[in-house]
Write a protein that holds these residues in place. Structure first.
Motif, PDB file in Angstrom:
ATOM      1  N   ARG A  51       0.747  -1.162   0.413  1.00 15.09           N
ATOM      2  CA  ARG A  51      -0.755   0.100  -0.108  1.00 15.09           C
ATOM      3  C   ARG A  51       0.767   0.971  -0.288  1.00 15.09           C
ATOM      4  O   ARG A  51       2.293   0.946   0.973  1.00 15.09           O
ATOM      5  N   MET A  52       0.039   2.196  -1.069  1.00 20.50           N
ATOM      6  CA  MET A  52       1.133   4.220  -0.761  1.00 20.50           C
ATOM      7  C   MET A  52       1.387   3.761   0.769  1.00 20.50           C
ATOM      8  O   MET A  52       0.182   4.345   1.564  1.00 20.50           O
ATOM      9  N   GLN A  53       2.306   4.543   1.040  1.00 21.38           N
ATOM     10  CA  GLN A  53       2.266   4.746   1.897  1.00 21.38           C
ATOM     11  C   GLN A  53       3.625   5.897   2.351  1.00 21.38           C
ATOM     12  O   GLN A  53       4.510   6.527   1.596  1.00 21.38           O
ATOM     13  N   THR A  71      24.743   4.344  -8.124  1.00 22.99           N
ATOM     14  CA  THR A  71      24.377   5.150  -6.651  1.00 22.99           C
ATOM     15  C   THR A  71      22.911   5.971  -6.709  1.00 22.99           C
ATOM     16  O   THR A  71      22.218   6.756  -7.817  1.00 22.99           O
ATOM     17  N   TYR A  72      21.731   5.590  -5.740  1.00 25.96           N
ATOM     18  CA  TYR A  72      20.808   5.659  -6.119  1.00 25.96           C
ATOM     19  C   TYR A  72      19.559   5.918  -4.824  1.00 25.96           C
ATOM     20  O   TYR A  72      20.505   5.434  -3.593  1.00 25.96           O
ATOM     21  N   LEU A  73      18.620   6.411  -4.853  1.00 26.37           N
ATOM     22  CA  LEU A  73      17.987   6.549  -3.233  1.00 26.37           C
ATOM     23  C   LEU A  73      16.697   5.379  -3.111  1.00 26.37           C
ATOM     24  O   LEU A  73      16.416   6.050  -3.859  1.00 26.37           O
ATOM     25  N   PRO A  74      17.178   4.341  -2.871  1.00 28.54           N
ATOM     26  CA  PRO A  74      16.177   3.572  -2.595  1.00 28.54           C
ATOM     27  C   PRO A  74      14.377   3.704  -1.765  1.00 28.54           C
ATOM     28  O   PRO A  74      13.773   3.316  -2.388  1.00 28.54           O
ATOM     29  N   ALA A  75      14.469   4.921  -0.805  1.00 31.14           N
ATOM     30  CA  ALA A  75      13.352   5.322  -1.134  1.00 31.14           C
ATOM     31  C   ALA A  75      12.551   5.496  -2.493  1.00 31.14           C
ATOM     32  O   ALA A  75      11.043   5.964  -2.209  1.00 31.14           O
ATOM     33  N   ILE A  76      12.833   6.438  -3.757  1.00 34.77           N
ATOM     34  CA  ILE A  76      12.664   6.369  -4.488  1.00 34.77           C
ATOM     35  C   ILE A  76      13.051   5.476  -5.428  1.00 34.77           C
ATOM     36  O   ILE A  76      11.800   5.225  -6.135  1.00 34.77           O
ATOM     37  N   ASN A  77      13.462   4.698  -5.650  1.00 31.98           N
ATOM     38  CA  ASN A  77      13.457   3.700  -7.007  1.00 31.98           C
ATOM     39  C   ASN A  77      13.407   2.551  -6.007  1.00 31.98           C
ATOM     40  O   ASN A  77      13.530   1.704  -6.989  1.00 31.98           O
ATOM     41  N   ALA A 188       7.917   7.565 -10.815  1.00 28.12           N
ATOM     42  CA  ALA A 188       7.394   8.190 -10.632  1.00 28.12           C
ATOM     43  C   ALA A 188       5.177   7.454 -12.175  1.00 28.12           C
ATOM     44  O   ALA A 188       5.238   7.064 -11.072  1.00 28.12           O
ATOM     45  N   ASN A 189       6.603   6.834 -12.625  1.00 25.98           N
ATOM     46  CA  ASN A 189       5.621   5.982 -13.201  1.00 25.98           C
ATOM     47  C   ASN A 189       4.754   4.942 -12.224  1.00 25.98           C
ATOM     48  O   ASN A 189       3.482   4.381 -12.417  1.00 25.98           O
ATOM     49  N   ALA A 190       5.678   4.658 -11.148  1.00 28.64           N
ATOM     50  CA  ALA A 190       5.766   3.712  -9.866  1.00 28.64           C
ATOM     51  C   ALA A 190       5.232   3.819  -8.984  1.00 28.64           C
ATOM     52  O   ALA A 190       4.396   3.269  -8.076  1.00 28.64           O
ATOM     53  N   GLU A 191       4.984   5.456  -8.968  1.00 31.89           N
ATOM     54  CA  GLU A 191       4.335   6.178  -8.132  1.00 31.89           C
ATOM     55  C   GLU A 191       5.063   5.323  -6.458  1.00 31.89           C
ATOM     56  O   GLU A 191       3.753   5.425  -5.457  1.00 31.89           O
ATOM     57  N   THR A 192       6.050   5.503  -6.804  1.00 26.01           N
ATOM     58  CA  THR A 192       6.944   4.628  -5.030  1.00 26.01           C
ATOM     59  C   THR A 192       6.491   6.018  -4.373  1.00 26.01           C
ATOM     60  O   THR A 192       6.689   5.533  -2.876  1.00 26.01           O
ATOM     61  N   LYS A 200       2.437  14.417 -11.761  1.00 22.23           N
ATOM     62  CA  LYS A 200       2.319  13.727 -13.056  1.00 22.23           C
ATOM     63  C   LYS A 200       1.016  14.447 -13.336  1.00 22.23           C
ATOM     64  O   LYS A 200       1.267  15.190 -14.232  1.00 22.23           O
ATOM     65  N   SER A 201       0.065  15.026 -12.287  1.00 21.39           N
ATOM     66  CA  SER A 201      -0.901  15.550 -12.952  1.00 21.39           C
ATOM     67  C   SER A 201      -0.877  17.313 -12.740  1.00 21.39           C
ATOM     68  O   SER A 201      -1.219  17.745 -13.614  1.00 21.39           O
ATOM     69  N   ALA A 202      -0.262  17.855 -12.229  1.00 15.46           N
ATOM     70  CA  ALA A 202       0.428  18.935 -12.154  1.00 15.46           C
ATOM     71  C   ALA A 202       1.264  19.193 -13.551  1.00 15.46           C
ATOM     72  O   ALA A 202       0.775  20.264 -13.657  1.00 15.46           O
ATOM     73  N   ILE A 203       1.956  18.210 -14.119  1.00 13.36           N
ATOM     74  CA  ILE A 203       2.183  19.054 -14.873  1.00 13.36           C
ATOM     75  C   ILE A 203       1.753  18.745 -15.551  1.00 13.36           C
ATOM     76  O   ILE A 203       1.770  19.129 -17.106  1.00 13.36           O
TER      77      ILE A 203
END
Length: 868
Positions: A51-53, A71-77, A188-192, A200-203
């Motif tokens: 679930r999204m949290q 290097t990446y951010l696990p919280a994002i990707n 963004a596509n996965a809405e992590t 996405k909607s605002a853009i």
């Protein structure tokens, strides 16, 4: 001689043989592999979808390094870059989508910066531009270093700054031409992160608004054409009303659905209010015993007549105030008094008259009321949004008869009662324009009588029963009598009009000749290495003469021909222009000048003919047949009624009179099929489906709930929408985290109406609910419809412990699509997971043959060789 086509076929066939070799080798290795049907519990996935949290800040700030050194951010990707390196993932996702020249690309998110790095590693297509829009909290964690060479070509920004960047010159050109794309990063596509849904909607909204604003620049032709068609009728300017009603109270009556609840109050109080009504609602008011003082019409499209035609019979009852570009079917056939807004001729640059204010007739009505001097302005029917039931207009209109809005993609606004209502982008812009106008005149009092109208800063809601009104209103008819409008010398006015038009035609003819000559000179040197001194002198002389002798007319030509002149505009900076491009731009520029000048001269010629016809109408003789030629050309049979006001009917004119009376009667009573089709096209099943999909992607609970309610409301009359009702219901339940109810809704759709969309949703829900048999059968059906589902089907077979069947499915797919690198990688990982190392090495080797630099395959082979 080498044949390229033959070479391609040979190369393709060799690749196919190599794929068959690897498939054969795999089959030989795995022919006796019972272990494939004994899947380890380590490979059982948690089928209950996450679930999204919200993400804790400590986790968001934590960086990781993938096994590929990225290097990446696990919280994002999450774990997106652990199985495959980022370049492999992006090549698979974007390889064919980023190659267009002179195109603006806008991305939601940057995948911890890796997506931006991938774009930076590319060779940019000529004239292309890239904008990355990221969440501020993510952007603050990244080091942004854009090379100086990419200034004006690449931006990294936030949602708040995006509208300003879209207005930059090169970006505006791309948007105006429709040469732009909006893509999403993997995260963004996965809405992590939940905020990616909103971003996405605002853009998308910012791009939609920018496109809407730019499209206005391409619609000016119709406005100028209508203005020239109306010059003979636009004889009395509305400025004569300026300041005549100081201290009075006016009410602007628009066509929104809330009007119906105020009709009785308006009828009782009409003697105490000056009523300014929009044209589409004028006849409705008359039928309810309410006589407006002024009716306003502005739109140049034919549909404006369609929605206003019923008012034409009341030409003696109220004053018509029309935009200079209002549709001639209204203006030319109006038998009563009219005043015009704006300048009479399109080349006039002085601004003496009261102007129009877009984008709607309500905006113009407000400005007119302010200019007339009213100190208090009330509104009814100015909802600027749909009703709670999704209705756009007051009862009795063709729009209201169509039922609720189902297919229009809308924005959302707050109403005075506090609930969120849908509104199309045109009304959103109208709302902002009203707010701006009110802010410019804060000394006045503004009250809206509808609590279901869109809330506007500066305008208060007030219950109509609580409003204190004056005992009587100032008489408009007395004001008009004092101005002696009927005494205007029409003959002298038309003669002056004719002289103005003739002078304009001569100027346009000279401009057309001058620019055609320059165009031919540019054409003669189109392929030269550099322009000759003779051509350069001609270009300078031409521009000097245009600017000195015809400055007003050249402004009109460029405004009218915006589309033609924009053909030579480019998003590229001047240092990127080649000599050939500059020569072509000169050619396009003067061709546009010449073509538009000639076209405008033709419109002026038609206006001259129309003025001559109006002059002949004033003659005392009754040569009706000659007048009818112009009336037929303009499709204005109602001119007969105006002519009959001052002429006697002779026997020989009876057939002509009958013809025009019947034609006008038909025009006033029959709904044109084109108008009916426009209304019908707004609620097609395709549009409704698209809207459901968008609302789901935006996680718009209220929007989906309203869609479900509106579909349920229309189902008795439109049973063909049953599938879409259940689809909307299922999406609503999915957003509410009720997968069992969503699955139940989808299963209510008849089997013959079930499409790939529903099957895909069923497969996802079945996995969430741990219903592997349903997921398996659904994906099997999807695979029969589309081979692209075979890899997913194989994956579910693995989860169900059917490893051998899964392997056969993978091999079946790769037998058809041997170049699919991603599926070879999945197969390699599958083989390694079930300890079929030799098969895994074979699959990894195939990946490296397809992509020698693939980091995932190299790493996998290294790890397997280390194990061995």
């Amino acid at each position: 001689m080498y044949n390229k086509n033959l070479g391609t076929k040979v190369k393709s066939r060799f690749s196919m043989y190599r794929s068959l070799y690897y498939l054969g080798k795999l089959a030989h290795i795995l022919i006796n592999a019972p272990i494939l049907n004994k899947m380890s519990d380590n490979w059982r996935l948690n089928l209950q979808g996450p679930r999204m949290q919200s993400t804790p800040s400590a986790m968001l700030n934590t960086f990781a390094v993938s096994r590929f050194g990225e290097t990446y951010l696990p919280a994002i990707n999450r774990q997106m870059f652990e199985q495959l390196d980022s370049a492999s993932l992006y090549r698979d996702k974007f390889a064919k989508q980023l190659s267009a020249e002179d195109t603006l690309y806008v991305f939601t998110g940057m995948d911890s910066g890796l997506l931006a790095n991938y774009i930076l590693s590319m060779t940019f297509p000529a004239g292309s531009r890239f904008i990355f829009v990221e969440l501020p909290e993510v952007l603050n964690l990244l080091n942004i270093d854009i090379p100086d060479s990419l200034e004006g070509k690449l931006w990294v920004t936030t949602e708040a700054e995006l509208p300003g960047i879209l207005k930059q010159a090169g970006n505006e050109i791309c948007i105006a031409k429709g040469q732009y794309h909006h893509y999403h990063s993997l995260a963004a596509n996965a809405e992590t992160l939940p905020d990616y849904v909103l971003l996405k909607s605002a853009i998308a909204q910012s791009l939609h608004h920018a496109r809407f604003e730019q499209r206005l620049n391409y619609s000016q032709k119709e406005f100028i054409q209508r203005q020239l068609e109306n010059v003979s009728e636009n004889h009395s300017p509305a400025k004569i009303l300026r300041g005549k009603f100081a201290g009075e109270t006016a009410i602007i009556v628009a066509g929104g659905p809330s009007l119906d609840s105020q009709l009785e109050w308006l009828k009782v109080n009409q003697h105490r209010l000056t009523i300014l009504a929009v044209s589409r609602i004028a006849a409705k008011l008359m039928l309810h015993g309410i006589t407006p003082d002024i009716v306003v019409t502005v739109d140049p499209q034919e549909i404006s007549f369609d929605v206003s035609r019923e008012m034409m019979q009341y030409h003696q009852d109220f004053l018509l105030v029309n935009a200079n570009y209002a549709h001639p079917w209204i203006v030319s056939q109006w038998g009563g008094i009219n005043l015009y807004l704006g300048e009479r001729f399109p080349w006039q640059t002085q601004r003496e008259n009261i102007i129009t204010q877009g984008p709607t007739v309500t905006n113009t009505s407000l400005l007119l009321a302010i200019e007339m001097g009213f100190s208090r302005i009330l509104f009814t029917g100015m909802d600027l949004c749909y009703s709670r039931r999704g209705i756009s207009h007051a009862a009795g209109t063709q729009e209201a008869k169509q039922g609720p809005n189902l297919g229009h993609l809308c924005e959302w606004v707050e109403t005075y009662s506090g609930y969120q209502a849908e509104t199309p982008i045109q009304l959103l812009h109208a709302r902002q324009a009203v707010e701006n106008e009110v802010a410019s005149h804060p000394q006045l009092e503004y009250l809206n009588l509808s609590e279901d109208a869109a809330k506007i800063k500066g305008i208060k809601f007030c219950d109509s029963e609580k409003i204190k009104l004056p005992q009587n209103k100032k008489s408009l008819s007395e004001q008009l009598s004092n101005l002696n409008l009927k005494q205007v010398n029409r003959k002298a006015d038309l003669q002056l009009c004719f002289q103005q038009l003739e002078q304009a035609r001569q100027q346009l003819t000279r401009i057309e000749s001058l620019t055609r000559k320059t165009f031919k000179a540019c054409q003669a040197e189109l392929h030269s290495h550099s322009p000759s001194s003779k051509l350069l002198k001609l270009l300078q002389a031409t521009e000097a003469k245009l600017n000195k002798d015809y400055s007003d007319m050249t402004q009109l030509i460029k405004f009218y021909g915006f589309r033609e002149f924009s053909a030579f505009l480019t998003a590229r900076s001047s240092n990127e222009w080649t000599q050939a491009q500059m020569q072509q731009m000169n050619l396009d520029y003067y061709q546009a000048y010449s073509v538009i000048a000639k076209h405008l001269a033709g419109l002026v010629d038609k206006a001259l003919s129309r003025v001559k016809s109006r002059q002949e109408e004033l003659n005392p003789d009754d040569k009706l047949e000659a007048l009818g030629i112009q009336w037929r050309q303009d499709n204005t049979p109602g001119r007969l009624q105006i002519w009959l006001q001052t002429h006697q009917v002779s026997v020989e004119n009876q057939p002509t009179i009958k013809e025009f009376e019947e034609s006008y009667s038909k025009m006033l009573t029959e709904v044109r099929p084109v108008y009916q089709q426009i209304l019908t096209d707004a609620n097609t099943q395709e549009q409704i489906f698209d809207k459901i999909t968008l609302l789901k992607s935006q996680h718009h609970l209220q929007g989906l709930q309203q869609m479900v309610n509106n579909l349920e409301f229309v189902l008795p009359e439109k049973p063909e929408l049953t599938r879409l009702y259940w689809l909307a219901t299922a999406n609503l339940h999915m957003l509410c985290q009720a997968p069992d109810k969503a699955l139940h809704a989808l299963q209510q759709i008849a089997q013959e109406q079930t499409t790939e969309t529903e099957l895909r949703m069923i497969s996802i829900l079945a996995l969430q609910l741990n219903m592997l048999p349903l997921a398996e059968t659904t994906l099997a059906e999807l695979s029969r419809l589309n081979d692209s589902f075979l890899p997913q089907y194989a994956h579910v077979l693995r989860l169900g412990g059917k490893g051998q069947h899964a392997l056969e499915t993978y091999l079946d797919y790769l037998g058809k699509y041997p170049q699919d690198l991603q599926v070879w990688l999945k197969l390699a990982l599958f083989m390694r997971a079930v300890q079929q190392n030799e098969a895994a090495i074979t699959a990894f080797s195939r990946v490296l043959e397809l992509d020698p630099n693939n980091l995932s395959a190299k790493q996998g082979l290294t790890e397997l060789q280390t194990q061995n």
